[in-house]
Design a protein around this motif. Structure first.
Motif, PDB file in Angstrom:
ATOM      1  N   UNK A   1      86.080   8.610  -7.947  1.00  0.00           N
ATOM      2  CA  UNK A   1      86.627   9.044  -6.671  1.00  0.00           C
ATOM      3  C   UNK A   1      85.626   8.799  -5.546  1.00  0.00           C
ATOM      4  N   UNK A   2      86.138   8.331  -4.420  1.00  0.00           N
ATOM      5  CA  UNK A   2      85.326   8.084  -3.229  1.00  0.00           C
ATOM      6  C   UNK A   2      86.266   8.098  -2.028  1.00  0.00           C
ATOM      7  N   UNK A   3      85.757   8.407  -0.845  1.00  0.00           N
ATOM      8  CA  UNK A   3      86.628   8.406   0.341  1.00  0.00           C
ATOM      9  C   UNK A   3      87.305   7.052   0.525  1.00  0.00           C
ATOM     10  N   UNK A   4      88.600   7.060   0.794  1.00  0.00           N
ATOM     11  CA  UNK A   4      89.361   5.813   0.876  1.00  0.00           C
ATOM     12  C   UNK A   4      88.923   4.943   2.047  1.00  0.00           C
TER      13      UNK A   4
ATOM     14  N   UNK B   1      72.133   1.529  -9.122  1.00  0.00           N
ATOM     15  CA  UNK B   1      73.177   2.284  -8.424  1.00  0.00           C
ATOM     16  C   UNK B   1      74.475   1.482  -8.294  1.00  0.00           C
ATOM     17  N   UNK B   2      74.447   0.182  -8.574  1.00  0.00           N
ATOM     18  CA  UNK B   2      75.605  -0.704  -8.401  1.00  0.00           C
ATOM     19  C   UNK B   2      76.328  -0.859  -9.735  1.00  0.00           C
ATOM     20  N   UNK B   3      77.539  -0.298  -9.891  1.00  0.00           N
ATOM     21  CA  UNK B   3      78.229  -0.406 -11.183  1.00  0.00           C
ATOM     22  C   UNK B   3      78.559  -1.837 -11.573  1.00  0.00           C
ATOM     23  N   UNK B   4      78.853  -2.704 -10.604  1.00  0.00           N
ATOM     24  CA  UNK B   4      79.149  -4.096 -10.923  1.00  0.00           C
ATOM     25  C   UNK B   4      77.923  -4.756 -11.568  1.00  0.00           C
ATOM     26  N   UNK B   5      76.745  -4.423 -11.051  1.00  0.00           N
ATOM     27  CA  UNK B   5      75.513  -4.967 -11.624  1.00  0.00           C
ATOM     28  C   UNK B   5      75.297  -4.462 -13.046  1.00  0.00           C
ATOM     29  N   UNK B   6      75.589  -3.188 -13.276  1.00  0.00           N
ATOM     30  CA  UNK B   6      75.395  -2.637 -14.615  1.00  0.00           C
ATOM     31  C   UNK B   6      76.318  -3.299 -15.633  1.00  0.00           C
TER      32      UNK B   6
ATOM     33  N   UNK C   1      74.823   2.735   7.732  1.00  0.00           N
ATOM     34  CA  UNK C   1      75.372   4.067   8.037  1.00  0.00           C
ATOM     35  C   UNK C   1      76.263   4.573   6.909  1.00  0.00           C
ATOM     36  N   UNK C   2      77.066   3.682   6.329  1.00  0.00           N
ATOM     37  CA  UNK C   2      77.934   4.083   5.226  1.00  0.00           C
ATOM     38  C   UNK C   2      77.111   4.477   4.012  1.00  0.00           C
ATOM     39  N   UNK C   3      76.103   3.681   3.675  1.00  0.00           N
ATOM     40  CA  UNK C   3      75.274   3.995   2.516  1.00  0.00           C
ATOM     41  C   UNK C   3      74.592   5.346   2.706  1.00  0.00           C
ATOM     42  N   UNK C   4      74.137   5.623   3.919  1.00  0.00           N
ATOM     43  CA  UNK C   4      73.510   6.917   4.183  1.00  0.00           C
ATOM     44  C   UNK C   4      74.522   8.043   3.990  1.00  0.00           C
TER      45      UNK C   4
ATOM     46  N   UNK D   1      77.015   8.045   2.006  1.00  0.00           N
ATOM     47  CA  UNK D   1      77.297   8.165   0.576  1.00  0.00           C
ATOM     48  C   UNK D   1      76.064   8.594  -0.226  1.00  0.00           C
ATOM     49  N   UNK D   2      74.971   8.881   0.481  1.00  0.00           N
ATOM     50  CA  UNK D   2      73.711   9.283  -0.171  1.00  0.00           C
ATOM     51  C   UNK D   2      73.143   8.174  -1.047  1.00  0.00           C
ATOM     52  N   UNK D   3      73.445   6.940  -0.695  1.00  0.00           N
ATOM     53  CA  UNK D   3      72.884   5.790  -1.407  1.00  0.00           C
ATOM     54  C   UNK D   3      71.638   5.358  -0.640  1.00  0.00           C
ATOM     55  N   UNK D   4      70.545   6.002  -0.955  1.00  0.00           N
ATOM     56  CA  UNK D   4      69.315   5.886  -0.174  1.00  0.00           C
ATOM     57  C   UNK D   4      68.482   4.712  -0.683  1.00  0.00           C
ATOM     58  N   UNK D   5      68.758   3.527  -0.182  1.00  0.00           N
ATOM     59  CA  UNK D   5      68.033   2.338  -0.653  1.00  0.00           C
ATOM     60  C   UNK D   5      66.529   2.431  -0.420  1.00  0.00           C
TER      61      UNK D   5
END
Length: 222
Positions: free
Chosen positions: A22-25, A87-92, A160-163, A165-169
């Motif tokens: 689940x994630x914001x649409x 953090x990237x499911x496609x990469x995993x 801004x989107x990554x921030x 989503x708490x995806x802190x690169x």
């Protein structure tokens, strides 16, 4: 199931918000915009390609051991996979598919490494989470990715989107540049010539690992 079929199924579930994905649409149009713009930039066409000679590199794996491309090429062809991070499911999914193909890669006389900009602790997490037995290398500041022409900066709206989503690169990578590698896969012959190259700015699309094998069999075990 093929790697791409697995990725397509994940993408459909993610977009549909099926648990546990689940994630914001509203995030999907933003991510798709960034992909479209990266494709339109033409950077992938300017990245290292078949026929190019690549610079040598030495990077550390998640356990602090140095891995030298020169030493690996002394044993035969080298497969290099650039990926975004644990953090990237496609990469995993891609790393898992490469692991499944690893016996055939080694049978062809080749080695395999995967490279991302993440810190060593996150490279260890990649290795542990995906049950990997090939080197997972950390590329500080995406320097090696840049030498292959696959390093790019995220646009501000994606940052801004990554921030959000708490995806802190910066925390993942120990680098505040907000840069990533375009997902790419290369086969490098022992003379440092690229003999296979797949660079795709659409991170949801990945080539099948088996596509490498005819090339590896041509250049390996000579």
């Amino acid at each position: 199931m093929s790697l791409q079929a697995t990725l397509d199924a994940f993408k459909a579930d993610f977009r549909a918000g099926k648990p546990p994905y689940s994630a914001p649409s509203d995030i999907h149009p933003i991510m798709e915009r960034a992909t479209v713009e990266l494709i339109a930039s033409g950077q992938a066409s300017r990245a290292a390609k078949a026929g190019d000679k690549v610079p040598m590199f030495t990077l550390q794996d998640g356990h602090g051991h140095e891995v030298s491309s020169q030493e690996l090429l002394g044993e035969g062809p080298l497969v290099v996979s650039f990926y975004r991070g644990v953090w990237c499911p496609y990469c995993n999914f891609e790393l898992q598919a490469l692991e499944a193909t690893l016996p055939m890669i080694r049978e062809a006389g080749a080695n395999l490494v995967a490279i991302s900009p993440q810190l060593a602790v996150n490279s260890q997490k990649s290795e542990r989470t995906n049950h990997l037995s090939f080197p997972i290398l950390s590329d500080p500041n995406n320097r090696v990715a840049d030498s292959f022409g696959v390093r790019y900066a995220l646009p501000n709206y994606l940052v801004d989107l990554y921030k959000r989503l708490k995806n802190n690169l910066p925390a993942f990578n120990g680098d505040d540049s907000w840069t990533l590698p375009i997902p790419a896969r290369y086969v490098i012959a022992p003379d440092r010539t690229i003999v296979y190259a797949e660079v795709n700015p659409d991170y949801t699309q990945r080539p099948e690992p088996e596509d490498l094998l005819p090339v590896l069999r041509q250049y390996g075990k000579r």
